[in-house]
Design a protein around this motif. Sequence first.
Motif, mmCIF file in Angstrom:
data_model
loop_
_atom_site.group_PDB
_atom_site.id
_atom_site.type_symbol
_atom_site.label_atom_id
_atom_site.label_comp_id
_atom_site.label_asym_id
_atom_site.label_seq_id
_atom_site.Cartn_x
_atom_site.Cartn_y
_atom_site.Cartn_z
ATOM 1 N N GLY A 1 5.275 -11.266 -9.620
ATOM 2 C CA GLY A 1 3.820 -11.443 -9.616
ATOM 3 C C GLY A 1 3.174 -10.698 -8.464
ATOM 4 N N LEU A 2 3.658 -10.995 -7.256
ATOM 5 C CA LEU A 2 3.071 -10.361 -6.073
ATOM 6 C C LEU A 2 3.298 -8.854 -6.089
ATOM 7 C CD1 LEU A 2 3.636 -12.576 -2.903
ATOM 8 C CD2 LEU A 2 1.496 -11.852 -3.957
ATOM 9 N N GLY A 3 4.487 -8.465 -6.557
ATOM 10 C CA GLY A 3 4.826 -7.044 -6.593
ATOM 11 C C GLY A 3 3.893 -6.292 -7.528
ATOM 12 N N THR A 4 3.643 -6.869 -8.705
ATOM 13 C CA THR A 4 2.742 -6.231 -9.664
ATOM 14 C C THR A 4 1.336 -6.120 -9.083
ATOM 15 O OG1 THR A 4 4.028 -7.388 -11.332
ATOM 16 C CG2 THR A 4 2.019 -6.302 -12.072
ATOM 17 N N LEU A 5 0.902 -7.229 -8.485
ATOM 18 C CA LEU A 5 -0.422 -7.252 -7.877
ATOM 19 C C LEU A 5 -0.541 -6.141 -6.832
ATOM 20 C CD1 LEU A 5 -3.045 -9.078 -7.752
ATOM 21 C CD2 LEU A 5 -2.020 -10.043 -5.705
ATOM 22 N N ALA B 1 1.143 -3.424 -6.582
ATOM 23 C CA ALA B 1 1.171 -2.092 -7.163
ATOM 24 C C ALA B 1 -0.182 -1.737 -7.777
ATOM 25 C CB ALA B 1 2.278 -2.008 -8.212
ATOM 26 N N LEU B 2 -0.774 -2.712 -8.453
ATOM 27 C CA LEU B 2 -2.047 -2.441 -9.134
ATOM 28 C C LEU B 2 -3.171 -2.256 -8.129
ATOM 29 C CD1 LEU B 2 -1.859 -4.794 -12.210
ATOM 30 C CD2 LEU B 2 -1.209 -2.402 -11.961
ATOM 31 N N LYS B 3 -3.097 -3.009 -7.030
ATOM 32 C CA LYS B 3 -4.151 -2.917 -6.015
ATOM 33 C C LYS B 3 -3.643 -2.113 -4.835
ATOM 34 C CE LYS B 3 -6.662 -6.152 -8.137
ATOM 35 N NZ LYS B 3 -8.045 -6.017 -8.600
ATOM 36 N N ARG B 4 -2.932 -1.067 -5.108
ATOM 37 C CA ARG B 4 -2.311 -0.318 -4.043
ATOM 38 C C ARG B 4 -3.326 0.102 -2.982
ATOM 39 N NH1 ARG B 4 -0.217 5.221 -4.087
ATOM 40 N NH2 ARG B 4 -0.861 5.293 -6.236
ATOM 41 N N GLY B 5 -2.950 -0.196 -1.720
ATOM 42 C CA GLY B 5 -3.814 0.202 -0.612
ATOM 43 C C GLY B 5 -4.899 -0.812 -0.305
ATOM 44 N N LYS B 6 -5.169 -1.751 -1.237
ATOM 45 C CA LYS B 6 -6.188 -2.759 -0.982
ATOM 46 C C LYS B 6 -5.577 -3.916 -0.183
ATOM 47 C CE LYS B 6 -9.262 -1.414 -4.523
ATOM 48 N NZ LYS B 6 -8.638 -1.321 -5.855
ATOM 49 N N TRP B 7 -6.405 -4.910 0.123
ATOM 50 C CA TRP B 7 -5.898 -6.002 0.953
ATOM 51 C C TRP B 7 -4.791 -6.788 0.254
ATOM 52 C CZ3 TRP B 7 -6.184 -11.027 -0.705
ATOM 53 C CH2 TRP B 7 -7.097 -11.295 -1.719
ATOM 54 N N GLN B 8 -4.868 -6.878 -1.095
ATOM 55 C CA GLN B 8 -3.811 -7.612 -1.806
ATOM 56 C C GLN B 8 -2.453 -6.963 -1.547
ATOM 57 O OE1 GLN B 8 -6.685 -6.600 -3.179
ATOM 58 N NE2 GLN B 8 -7.410 -8.005 -4.766
ATOM 59 N N ASP B 9 -2.468 -5.644 -1.533
ATOM 60 C CA ASP B 9 -1.233 -4.909 -1.291
ATOM 61 C C ASP B 9 -0.712 -5.213 0.116
ATOM 62 O OD1 ASP B 9 0.853 -3.187 -1.500
ATOM 63 O OD2 ASP B 9 -0.322 -1.381 -1.084
ATOM 64 N N ARG B 10 -1.634 -5.223 1.081
ATOM 65 C CA ARG B 10 -1.225 -5.488 2.455
ATOM 66 C C ARG B 10 -0.618 -6.883 2.598
ATOM 67 N NH1 ARG B 10 -3.603 -1.843 6.158
ATOM 68 N NH2 ARG B 10 -4.924 -0.392 5.041
ATOM 69 N N VAL B 11 -1.303 -7.872 1.984
ATOM 70 C CA VAL B 11 -0.810 -9.243 2.066
ATOM 71 C C VAL B 11 0.589 -9.336 1.451
ATOM 72 C CG1 VAL B 11 -1.120 -11.599 1.211
ATOM 73 C CG2 VAL B 11 -3.071 -10.326 2.140
ATOM 74 N N ALA B 12 0.738 -8.738 0.271
ATOM 75 C CA ALA B 12 2.035 -8.802 -0.400
ATOM 76 C C ALA B 12 3.114 -8.122 0.431
ATOM 77 C CB ALA B 12 1.943 -8.161 -1.780
ATOM 78 N N THR B 13 2.769 -6.982 1.016
ATOM 79 C CA THR B 13 3.749 -6.273 1.836
ATOM 80 C C THR B 13 4.107 -7.086 3.078
ATOM 81 O OG1 THR B 13 2.696 -4.240 1.085
ATOM 82 C CG2 THR B 13 4.275 -4.052 2.877
ATOM 83 N N ALA B 14 3.082 -7.665 3.710
ATOM 84 C CA ALA B 14 3.339 -8.501 4.886
ATOM 85 C C ALA B 14 4.248 -9.667 4.503
ATOM 86 C CB ALA B 14 2.023 -9.018 5.451
ATOM 87 N N PHE B 15 3.926 -10.302 3.377
ATOM 88 C CA PHE B 15 4.744 -11.415 2.910
ATOM 89 C C PHE B 15 6.191 -10.973 2.747
ATOM 90 C CE2 PHE B 15 6.820 -13.326 -0.770
ATOM 91 C CZ PHE B 15 6.810 -14.652 -0.423
ATOM 92 N N MET C 1 10.607 -4.335 -4.608
ATOM 93 C CA MET C 1 11.215 -3.620 -5.736
ATOM 94 C C MET C 1 10.238 -3.471 -6.897
ATOM 95 S SD MET C 1 15.227 -4.494 -6.108
ATOM 96 C CE MET C 1 14.995 -6.201 -6.499
ATOM 97 N N THR C 2 9.549 -4.575 -7.198
ATOM 98 C CA THR C 2 8.610 -4.528 -8.315
ATOM 99 C C THR C 2 7.506 -3.519 -8.029
ATOM 100 O OG1 THR C 2 9.010 -6.878 -8.558
ATOM 101 C CG2 THR C 2 7.201 -5.950 -9.832
ATOM 102 N N ARG C 3 6.968 -3.601 -6.826
ATOM 103 C CA ARG C 3 5.871 -2.702 -6.459
ATOM 104 C C ARG C 3 6.309 -1.248 -6.602
ATOM 105 N NH1 ARG C 3 4.510 0.131 -2.000
ATOM 106 N NH2 ARG C 3 2.279 0.415 -1.551
ATOM 107 N N ASN C 4 7.429 -0.922 -5.974
ATOM 108 C CA ASN C 4 7.884 0.460 -6.022
ATOM 109 C C ASN C 4 8.250 0.872 -7.436
ATOM 110 O OD1 ASN C 4 7.468 0.357 -3.348
ATOM 111 N ND2 ASN C 4 9.628 0.553 -2.732
#
Lengths: 322, 329, 589
Positions: B130-134, B136-150, B214-217
């Motif tokens: 879920g987070l990975g897809t989010l 990827a779709l919002k790449r570069g946005k805050w959602q991406d940052r939060v997911a990456t930080a997590f 993994m999902t994001r990439n």
Amino acid sequence: MSDAVASGAAVSEGLSPFRLGLARVRGNRGAVIAFWVVVFYVFVAAFAPVLVRILNIDPYALDREAINDFGLPAGPMGGISWDHPFGVEPGTGRDILGRLMYGARISLLVGAIGTFLTTVVGVTLGIVAGLRRGFVDALISRLGDVTLAFPSLLLIIALANPMTQRLESWGVPAGNTARITYIMTVLTLFGWVYMARLVRGQVLSLREREFVEAARSFGAGTGHLVFRQLLPNLWPQIIVFVSLSLPGYVALEATLSFLGVGLLAPAASWGIMLGDSVRYYRAAPTYLFIPGVTLMVLVLAFNLLGDGLRDAFDPRSDRQQL
Amino acid sequence: MLFFILRRSIFAVVLLLIVSAFTFVIFNALPADPAALTCGKNCRPEVIEANRERLGYDRPLIEQYGSYMKGIFTGRTYGEEGSSIHCPAPSLGYSYDRHECVTTLIASTLPVTASIALGAFVLWMGIGVGLGTLAALKRGKWQDRVATAFSVIGVSLPTFFLGLIFIMVFVIWTGILPFPRYVGLTENPFEWFMALLLPWFVLAIISAATYVRMTRNGILEVMNEEFVRLGIAKGLPRRRLIVTYVLRAALVPIVTIAGLDFAFLLGGALVTESIFNLPGLGKLTLAAVVNSDLPILVATTMVAAVFIVVANTVVDILYGYLDPRVRAK
Amino acid sequence: MKMRSKVLAVVALVGLVAGACGGSGDGAQSGEESGGLSATFDGVKDGGTLYVLTNAEGASTLDPQRVYTGAELGAWGSTFTRTLTSYKPVAGKDGTSLVADMATDLGTASDDLKTWSFTLRDGITWQDGSEVTCADVAYGVSRTFGSEVTAFDGPQYAVSYLDIPEGDYDNLTAYPGPWLATEDEQALFDEAVSCDGKTITFKLKVPVADFNFTVSLLAFAPVPEAQDTADQYGLMPFSNGPFKVETYEEGKELVLVRNESWNADSDEVRSPKVDKIVWQFGLDETVIDERMLADSGDDKNAIVYGGILPENLQTVFGDDTLKERRTDGFDGFVTYTMLNVKTVSCLEVRQAIWLAIDREALRTAAGGPFTGEFATSFVAPLLTTDYAPAKLLDGLNADGKSNVEAATAKMEEAKEKCPEVYAKATEDGLRFDHPDTDTWKKYMAIWIDTLGAAGIKIIDNPIESSKYYATINGDQGDLMRAGWAADWANASTVLPELFGKGGGFNYHNTEEDPAFADFQAKVDEAKLETDRTAQSKLWKELNQYVIDQVWSIPGSATKAQNIVGSNVRGAYQWLPFGWYNLGDLGLAG
């Protein structure tokens, strides 16, 4: 390196992939901060004996004044005071800051040596498998399959005590020397496979490339091939692998000590402190939090740094950046 | 295809034989005398010898291994008439320390570990994908940052530290959850759920971190592929495109790796079980370590190895099914 | 026997009976607390489920011939294993008086105290309704001999007392136990333990004045031969008491339910109240304490096996609202540090060690004064008849702190007198064997630090806890930790066991000391002394002798603290076993 490149996106012809990667890492703010955090830990670990003297704390000295009649830290917040900035260990009154600093030595030592051995063994076997191919390759690959079929953590824990005794009977100095030797050995035995597979793959593709072919056609020996042609091109992968396995090993040492199969007293291991602190969460929660956060920050810093290195060196993630 | 499955299965069996032989040798070549461990303090040499004979530790290692493997299929009886002990097939040995057939012990602990593994698996796949897809779709946005930080923080949290923090926060300080105590699913599903909630989350948070990445990439990579670019160019609805094509393609490698992680967990969640006091395979192993209970250690190692090898094989076959190139290799 | 695994039968205890006289007022102080309301039977109702919370992964065993842990002996005895005699189920000193249980009286002894007989009551039945016979008792006793099954786990009094010829079997007699005995061999046992109708007669090879105390041990309990599953019997024993085992799963739980076949008329000792007793195993100790403090739901009906963690003593004893459900008192154990007299053969070095060690720091690391008082004898203070504080070594600080000067002076003496041991202690180091636990990691820090100040080097040798005694049984270090309590109210179950020839718990290698002959001669004399006053005088002198020789360094006379749920009643300390009388507990509300 006077011609420092400001941005990772700037691809200049004259830079080697290695330098290019370094330049990219420098552009990654998180990785840079993580790098300095790691440097700080290494500094503290290296100069712990000097630092404790400057701070006037002693990781081994008992301090009866700092604990009350129940053996619990006197005063609130786990006995935090000017004398003991991070509080004291229940039962003995030993200084937690001092113990954390000495614990950093053990964590980093185990992490560094473990990673070094794993990398050396992994790279060697990977290169051998990739260059020789045929039977040797098959043997090493199957050995890898067998190794990965073992439940490693379970086996490491199950064998800890008897194997340590066996090492001692072989003349390894008893106590923590034997224990650290054991941990290093099993980490290497179970950890080499990933590195070896990575390197083997790289070697297989590199050996088909023109520059290697060319070197070979000029009659270059294996030594030249390995050290002049292959290794320089493997550095990025090796660096990424190292930076990502270091935190794993640091955490594993703490886990083993936490489960009681790691190091012995009076060594100051973070895992031993955390294992001990569980019982005191009510009387001295800081005793759990401070070592826990100390461990977490180091692992986090390593991971961030590793991520930064991977983004910088791994061509695939590079493509995604664009 | 059939040939491929057959080949992989034979390889798996060979692998298991090697692993079992190896395990058997390691544990029996230890300085601890297995026979001496069968009787406690004040033990006299004669008792040790009697037990050695009874449990077959006096015979050559290869012969012991033979009887052990045979016992798995036919069951095994220890000792002569009078005070003999019988462990029915599949016998994995007899624990002198616990006075039980090892198979019985494993059978009673496996459901606990399976409960932990299953719930954690569902959670971490949910969170991770879920987070990975989010991200990827919002790449570069805050959602991406939060997911990456997590994902970076999750990877960095030692299991035992997160577990202890969870107990402190949710059980002791706020009292939102009861003290974890395992209850069988069939006995009381609600208590079962409540007891496992924290362990599930601990394992999920730590493992999900990897899956987010993994999902994001994976998704980003697939979206770069020709067919997707083509789809976007042709003006296919983005959402449908992602769900039907991108996610499916990106998830294949993730699911296979998840299968392996799940198998690892089935072999015993050592740290989690120890912190939350769950009587699973991991705790059985840890107790056996403390008691130097070799038969249990050999058995748990082998059981865990079986899970890993089986999962490996299934994943390989699956991969071969999805990607014909693998079969040809 | 090791700490927490020895029967504790003790007489005359003024302090504990006096009840809650200490510990009130300013904060938490260790005094004697007897449990307030929870120790009474106020408002108790029949029925309900009692919970026992414990960190242990399981019982050590349920097999009567193998159990040797104080609390378990009391627990199984009061619920599903009746014996010929047992202890009175009351608080305080009276609790150590013997009462007839399955037997009609306390037994009849011949003049030379070598023949004892007991007669069974009518109406005692097994859980299947069949009668408990004299043959069942004899069969039970015979199981102790079968070491291939019972593995010397339980007390060995049957082996050492019964008049069976010496022989080559593991137990050093000519009888190998019921499973392996030939007809001839069985006849040897049947000669020593014979049945005549309902009367069982024991023939002993030595005079034993208090054999009726001995038969109260579960090792002398009956087992029906038809139900004996040998080495599996400890998982599902057959009951002749008010409760029976319904299920038992290690790592999970033990469920005891009422035994409908139990005949209350045949039992003057037990008065069961609850319907069900559930042991929950493998709970985290911190979780247990939290649950007991929270006192909600079923935990109101719970007791703890294992006591309060020292880390939580401040909380529990600093809060007077818990007064009605907490206990604090001596548990009958004495902890001590054994010295290997064979390797540390120099009295001055042993004295130096004692002077150098900081007992106060060790006790503080354990949890402070609540954990015990500095011991001045190897005999626990609860054993009032034989207890007398010994005169300790000159120079020893009363507050327990190190006397480095005196220790260093002793080492200087040792340098002259015994240079070899001196060199070992200062250069090679002395090996300290101890169980590998978190608390011991701290004790060792203190040992290494304080002995180091006197120039004595310590080598840390942690041993996995569960294998500790088995390990030092084969290979003794220079120093070793231990704890011990009496089997019954006589120092004969303490000093000879710890220091005498063939003592079951003698890891000191005392025989190597020239001073040993005098000691052993006096022990033999004391054992044969039938006048109890004269005997206790001898025990006190022997204790002083050991203290003077520093064969061992007494640590603490330990105390135990416990807490019960608010509904629990009848939770008095049953002195013989150092825990509650499990079968007697009831619930209010």
